[in-house]
Design an enzyme around this catalytic site. Structure first.
Site, PDB file in Angstrom:
ATOM      1  N   PRO A   1       4.425  -9.079  -7.550  1.00  0.00           N
ATOM      2  CA  PRO A   1       4.658  -9.244  -6.192  1.00  0.00           C
ATOM      3  C   PRO A   1       3.363  -8.983  -5.531  1.00  0.00           C
ATOM      4  CG  PRO A   1       5.455  -7.056  -6.977  1.00  0.00           C
ATOM      5  CD  PRO A   1       5.051  -7.675  -8.082  1.00  0.00           C
ATOM      6  N   MET A   2       3.194  -9.945  -4.361  1.00  0.00           N
ATOM      7  CA  MET A   2       2.004  -9.582  -3.515  1.00  0.00           C
ATOM      8  C   MET A   2       2.398  -9.977  -2.139  1.00  0.00           C
ATOM      9  SD  MET A   2      -1.689 -10.681  -5.306  1.00  0.00           S
ATOM     10  CE  MET A   2      -0.722 -12.154  -6.139  1.00  0.00           C
ATOM     11  N   ALA A   3       2.549  -9.061  -1.181  1.00  0.00           N
ATOM     12  CA  ALA A   3       3.257  -9.455  -0.134  1.00  0.00           C
ATOM     13  C   ALA A   3       2.069 -10.398   0.714  1.00  0.00           C
ATOM     14  CB  ALA A   3       3.485  -8.264   0.932  1.00  0.00           C
TER      15      ALA A   3
ATOM     16  N   GLN B   1      12.376  -8.438  -5.086  1.00  0.00           N
ATOM     17  CA  GLN B   1      12.010  -6.826  -4.815  1.00  0.00           C
ATOM     18  C   GLN B   1      12.263  -6.482  -3.521  1.00  0.00           C
ATOM     19  OE1 GLN B   1       7.863  -5.268  -3.799  1.00  0.00           O
ATOM     20  NE2 GLN B   1       7.944  -4.406  -5.841  1.00  0.00           N
TER      21      GLN B   1
ATOM     22  N   CYS C   1       4.053   0.827  -3.104  1.00  0.00           N
ATOM     23  CA  CYS C   1       3.343   0.459  -2.004  1.00  0.00           C
ATOM     24  C   CYS C   1       2.627   1.607  -1.238  1.00  0.00           C
ATOM     25  CB  CYS C   1       4.322  -0.267  -0.990  1.00  0.00           C
ATOM     26  SG  CYS C   1       3.071  -0.990   0.275  1.00  0.00           S
TER      27      CYS C   1
ATOM     28  N   LYS D   1       9.215  -1.196 -10.063  1.00  0.00           N
ATOM     29  CA  LYS D   1       7.877  -1.345 -10.144  1.00  0.00           C
ATOM     30  C   LYS D   1       7.160  -0.213  -9.432  1.00  0.00           C
ATOM     31  CE  LYS D   1       3.648  -4.305  -9.163  1.00  0.00           C
ATOM     32  NZ  LYS D   1       3.089  -3.699  -7.972  1.00  0.00           N
TER      33      LYS D   1
ATOM     34  N   ASN E   1       0.384  -3.306 -15.723  1.00  0.00           N
ATOM     35  CA  ASN E   1      -0.404  -3.875 -14.544  1.00  0.00           C
ATOM     36  C   ASN E   1      -1.601  -3.160 -14.065  1.00  0.00           C
ATOM     37  OD1 ASN E   1       0.390  -3.811 -10.943  1.00  0.00           O
ATOM     38  ND2 ASN E   1      -0.389  -5.691 -11.964  1.00  0.00           N
ATOM     39  N   GLY E   2      -2.402  -4.093 -13.657  1.00  0.00           N
ATOM     40  CA  GLY E   2      -3.718  -3.525 -13.139  1.00  0.00           C
ATOM     41  C   GLY E   2      -4.801  -4.179 -13.675  1.00  0.00           C
TER      42      GLY E   2
ATOM     43  N   ARG F   1      -3.640 -10.104  -8.545  1.00  0.00           N
ATOM     44  CA  ARG F   1      -4.749 -10.916  -7.833  1.00  0.00           C
ATOM     45  C   ARG F   1      -5.409 -11.716  -8.525  1.00  0.00           C
ATOM     46  NH1 ARG F   1      -7.513  -5.176  -6.357  1.00  0.00           N
ATOM     47  NH2 ARG F   1      -6.185  -4.851  -8.443  1.00  0.00           N
TER      48      ARG F   1
HETATM   49  C1  LIG Z   1      -2.459  -8.603  -0.947  1.00  0.00           C
HETATM   50  C2  LIG Z   1      -1.354  -7.809  -2.036  1.00  0.00           C
HETATM   51  C3  LIG Z   1      -0.062  -7.649  -1.777  1.00  0.00           C
HETATM   52  C4  LIG Z   1       0.712  -6.609  -2.569  1.00  0.00           C
HETATM   53  N1  LIG Z   1       2.116  -6.655  -2.305  1.00  0.00           N
HETATM   54  C5  LIG Z   1       2.898  -6.000  -2.985  1.00  0.00           C
HETATM   55  C6  LIG Z   1       4.251  -5.873  -2.977  1.00  0.00           C
HETATM   56  O1  LIG Z   1       4.894  -6.869  -2.150  1.00  0.00           O
HETATM   57  N2  LIG Z   1       5.036  -5.388  -3.938  1.00  0.00           N
HETATM   58  C7  LIG Z   1       4.459  -4.497  -4.914  1.00  0.00           C
HETATM   59  O2  LIG Z   1       5.219  -3.907  -5.690  1.00  0.00           O
HETATM   60  N3  LIG Z   1       3.066  -4.609  -5.070  1.00  0.00           N
HETATM   61  C8  LIG Z   1       2.298  -5.363  -4.247  1.00  0.00           C
HETATM   62  N4  LIG Z   1       1.003  -5.275  -4.511  1.00  0.00           N
HETATM   63  C9  LIG Z   1       0.505  -4.599  -5.840  1.00  0.00           C
HETATM   64  C10 LIG Z   1       0.292  -5.656  -6.880  1.00  0.00           C
HETATM   65  O3  LIG Z   1       1.746  -6.110  -7.213  1.00  0.00           O
HETATM   66  C11 LIG Z   1      -0.540  -4.976  -8.191  1.00  0.00           C
HETATM   67  O4  LIG Z   1       0.474  -3.873  -8.647  1.00  0.00           O
HETATM   68  C12 LIG Z   1      -1.843  -4.547  -7.991  1.00  0.00           C
HETATM   69  O5  LIG Z   1      -2.411  -5.757  -7.230  1.00  0.00           O
HETATM   70  C13 LIG Z   1      -2.428  -4.360  -9.149  1.00  0.00           C
HETATM   71  O6  LIG Z   1      -2.418  -5.617  -9.885  1.00  0.00           O
HETATM   72  P1  LIG Z   1      -3.881  -6.603 -10.116  1.00  0.00           P
HETATM   73  O7  LIG Z   1      -4.925  -5.827 -10.549  1.00  0.00           O
HETATM   74  O8  LIG Z   1      -3.336  -7.584 -11.216  1.00  0.00           O
HETATM   75  O9  LIG Z   1      -3.966  -7.269  -8.886  1.00  0.00           O
HETATM   76  C14 LIG Z   1       0.052  -5.862  -3.671  1.00  0.00           C
HETATM   77  C15 LIG Z   1      -1.360  -6.048  -3.805  1.00  0.00           C
HETATM   78  C16 LIG Z   1      -1.948  -6.985  -3.028  1.00  0.00           C
HETATM   79  C17 LIG Z   1      -3.687  -7.196  -3.667  1.00  0.00           C
END
Ligand SMILES: Cc1cc2nc3c(=O)[nH]c(=O)nc-3n(C[C@H](O)[C@H](O)[C@H](O)COP(=O)(O)O)c2cc1C
Length: 336
Positions: free
Chosen positions: A20-22, A75, A106, A145, A205-206, A229
């Protein structure tokens, strides 16, 4: 043979999940992820309070899941049990999804102030009560999550035990604490410790992409990995991961491929938009990510962030007949 993974009684066709990414993982972005191979995609976080108070904009996010072309984890975030119960009744009426996910990660002050997101990692007794109520209320399998903890990455072991005791069917773990926000290297070793004791599937994740996915699978032994990302402007990352698993080369990005993908993203956005002006503004953050690895990323960004309407983006893209005409050093990974 591509490996599958299973949550509860549901088999997911591969181990690559879009997280998820808001502001990003709306219906258009999820559709692209599915088209390019993701086995599961999460909605943006959806406010239980906003649903309970009747926000039509938030309800639209729920209704959008009816048009998803693959399995979705919807979510929710929040902390107040009565509102969360109301929200579950609403998502069950208006949404179409495979799993109900709950946000325990979050870190932003706006969410923390509501005692939601990673704030919930501070009190595991309340976390247990809340998650048990969600499991008992939901007619869909509930997943969560989480981050590793609020401050201490070692807390993840107790968090996993708490979530399992409450009846959660899978746990996605972002390998950072709340205090670490998005900084530093994820603690894959802490996710590995969680996986060792977990009885439900763990999604790691990460900072995961094709370059380190083998190491993550070897070290953490997760059931699946979650990409966030690295999927921005690069929905083909899921095909790349599938190709990698089969020992095939990734397709090298070209300007024209990226342009085609962004045009498809814009088309899907226009098709599913509830508010064209808002969608156009949202695309200002998304569109430049398609060209981030190219030598002329800055020029593309400058042109794209001025767009006022979805058609403006199409005009900019179609105006770039020869990307080589955009000045810049050719030091990116992409071929033109
Ligand atoms: C712009 C943005 C929005 C995000 N929104 C959410 C969200 O709505 N819910 C959530 O559980 N995590 C959210 N995250 C966290 C990501 O789901 C993820 O855990 C985090 O970016 C690490 O993973 P990555 O390195 O693959 O990006 C968000 C991250 C970013 C950068």
């Amino acid at each position: 043979m591509i490996k599958e993974f299973k949550i509860d009684s549901v088999t997911l066709k591969n181990r690559y999940v879009e997280g998820p990414m808001a502001g990003f993982t709306d219906l258009a972005m999820r559709t692209l992820a599915f088209e390019h191979g993701a086995s599961l995609a999460y909605t943006e976080m959806i406010s239980a309070n906003a649903l309970a108070y009747g926000s039509s904009e938030t309800l639209d996010m729920v209704k959008d899941t009816q048009k998803d072309i693959g399995p979705v984890a919807l979510q929710l975030f929040g902390s107040e049990i009565p509102n969360i119960k109301k929200a579950i009744a609403i998502v069950e009426t208006y949404g179409k999804y495979t799993f109900l996910d709950f946000n325990l990660g979050c870190p932003v002050p706006k969410v923390m102030k509501q005692n939601a997101g990673s704030h919930l990692l501070k009190d595991l007794d309340y976390l247990y009560t809340l998650m048990k109520t969600i499991v008992e209320t939901s007619h869909h399998p509930v997943i969560a999550k989480t981050r590793l903890g609020f401050s201490n990455p070692e807390d993840i072991v107790n968090i996993v035990k708490t979530l399992e005791a409450a009846g959660v069917k899978a746990i996605a773990i972002h390998g950072r604490t709340r205090d670490e926000f998005y900084l530093g290297k994820p603690h894959y070793d802490s996710i590995a410790k969680a996986k060792e004791i977990a009885t439900v599937p763990i999604i790691a994740n990460g900072n995961i992409d094709v370059s380190n996915v083998d190491k993550v699978f070897a070290k953490v032994k997760p059931d699946a990995v979650m990409i966030c990302r690295k999927a921005l402007g690069h929905p083909t990352i899921f095909t790349d991961l599938l190709n990698h698993e089969e020992g095939k080369e990734s397709v090298v990005d070209s300007f024209n491929n990226q342009k085609t993908l962004l045009l498809e993203h814009l088309r899907l956005e226009a098709e599913s938009s509830h508010n064209p002006l808002k969608s156009a503004l949202q695309m200002r953050a998304i569109a430049p990510t398609y060209f981030i690895d190219f030598p002329y990323a800055r020029q593309m960004r400058t042109a794209l962030v001025k767009c006022q309407t979805l058609s403006d983006y199409v005009a900019v893209l179609n105006g770039v007949v020869n990307p080589e005409s955009l000045s810049g050093e050719n030091n990116g990974r992409a071929n033109v």
